[in-house]
Design a protein around this motif. Structure first.
Motif, short mmCIF file in Angstrom:
data_model
loop_
_atom_site.label_atom_id
_atom_site.label_comp_id
_atom_site.label_asym_id
_atom_site.label_seq_id
_atom_site.Cartn_x
_atom_site.Cartn_y
_atom_site.Cartn_z
N ALA A 144 4.67 32.24 74.09
CA ALA A 144 5.02 32.14 74.68
C ALA A 144 6.16 31.61 74.57
CB ALA A 144 4.06 30.86 75.07
N LEU A 145 6.66 30.49 73.13
CA LEU A 145 7.63 30.27 73.04
C LEU A 145 9.11 31.12 72.98
CD1 LEU A 145 9.19 27.97 71.25
CD2 LEU A 145 8.90 29.39 69.11
N GLU A 146 8.77 32.34 72.67
CA GLU A 146 9.47 33.61 72.91
C GLU A 146 10.27 33.91 74.53
OE1 GLU A 146 10.98 35.23 70.18
OE2 GLU A 146 10.62 33.31 69.11
N GLN A 147 9.03 33.98 75.28
CA GLN A 147 9.80 34.33 76.67
C GLN A 147 10.68 32.90 76.79
OE1 GLN A 147 9.14 36.98 78.39
NE2 GLN A 147 10.32 35.80 79.45
N GLN A 153 5.38 32.28 83.29
CA GLN A 153 4.83 32.18 84.06
C GLN A 153 3.10 32.34 83.41
OE1 GLN A 153 3.87 29.52 86.97
NE2 GLN A 153 1.50 29.40 85.37
N ALA A 154 3.19 33.52 83.08
CA ALA A 154 2.33 34.69 82.64
C ALA A 154 1.71 33.97 80.77
CB ALA A 154 2.29 36.08 82.58
N GLU A 155 2.99 33.77 80.22
CA GLU A 155 2.75 33.51 78.90
C GLU A 155 1.91 32.02 78.93
OE1 GLU A 155 2.42 35.06 76.41
OE2 GLU A 155 3.84 37.24 76.65
N MET A 209 -3.05 20.75 71.24
CA MET A 209 -2.29 22.38 72.42
C MET A 209 -2.36 21.01 73.93
SD MET A 209 -5.29 25.49 70.88
CE MET A 209 -7.36 24.37 71.76
N GLN A 210 -2.49 20.16 73.45
CA GLN A 210 -2.93 19.89 75.17
C GLN A 210 -2.19 19.68 75.69
OE1 GLN A 210 -4.66 20.96 77.41
NE2 GLN A 210 -2.88 19.86 79.01
N PRO A 211 -0.54 18.68 74.47
CA PRO A 211 0.28 18.27 74.61
C PRO A 211 1.56 18.94 74.75
CG PRO A 211 -0.04 17.20 72.69
CD PRO A 211 -1.44 18.00 73.07
N LEU A 243 5.04 22.88 78.69
CA LEU A 243 4.73 23.80 78.78
C LEU A 243 5.38 23.85 80.20
CD1 LEU A 243 3.56 26.86 76.10
CD2 LEU A 243 5.66 25.61 76.78
N ASN A 244 4.10 23.87 81.04
CA ASN A 244 3.38 23.36 82.18
C ASN A 244 4.64 22.75 83.09
OD1 ASN A 244 2.12 23.88 84.40
ND2 ASN A 244 0.95 22.09 84.89
#
Length: 213
Positions: free
Chosen positions: A57-60, A80-82, A152-154, A159-160
């Protein structure tokens, strides 16, 4: 017969009746101690998979902020997929940790109750010490598992926010805004990955101790 019992156990597990599941597994020679080790292994593996997913996700995200022409919509779709995959990976980690907690509680309660069955004071004392040591190791394990889980949640929320902002503003200005967020996202994901690595290492230590005890 064995296949039928295993199938029954699987069905019982899906229904959420843990006590019936443990009873069914004991009928085929699989006890709570073994189930605990197995679930710790599953939680460890889920965290390893989540590490890789958050890295992806970070790379995307990096690819988005380095955007230099082309179809921004394509990069958005990939990001979005990541993000969606990251949510799924995080949910899997939480579910695995929950499974660890359930069987650990059942194991320790059973162990405590069974101490009263000893006739030998010496053996009872030895078993009580083993119980205390195991609970101590488990508490240390759960602490680092939960700490990683809470990080994880933060990360997902951040990201969202960025995925939504890109969706609503598919232009170069949006990319510029995301660039300003990148360092914070990267720092939080790096911290999350480090916490997960500590949890994985603690899981390996716990598993080795359980297998040699």
């Amino acid at each position: 017969m064995l296949k039928k019992l295993l199938l029954l156990s699987f069905v019982i597990l899906l229904t959420g009746c843990q006590s019936a599941y443990y009873s069914a597994m004991e009928q085929v020679g699989v006890h709570k101690r073994e189930i605990l080790v197995d679930r710790v292994e599953n939680a460890r593996d889920a965290q390893g998979e989540a590490q890789e997913q958050f890295k992806d996700a970070l790379e995307q995200y990096r690819a988005v902020v380095q955007f230099d022409g082309g179809k921004l919509e394509t990069l958005y779709d990939r990001l979005q997929a990541e993000y969606d995959d990251s949510v799924e990976a995080a949910d899997n980690v939480s579910e695995r940790i929950k499974g660890v907690e359930q069987v650990a509680q059942a194991l320790f309660e059973e162990w405590e109750d069974e101490l009263e069955q000893y006739q030998s004071a010496n053996l009872r004392a030895q078993s009580a010490k083993q119980l205390k040591d195991t609970e101590k190791r488990y508490t240390a394990l759960l602490r680092v598992m939960k700490r990683a889980e809470q990080r994880m949640q933060p990360v997902l929320s951040a990201l969202n926010d960025n995925v939504l902002y890109l969706k609503h503003n598919l232009n170069a200005r949006a990319v510029g805004a995301l660039k300003g967020e990148f360092a914070g996202i990267q720092q939080n994901i790096d911290r999350l990955i480090n916490e997960m690595q500590r949890s994985i290492q603690e899981s390996d230590t716990f598993i080795r101790a359980m297998e040699t005890q």
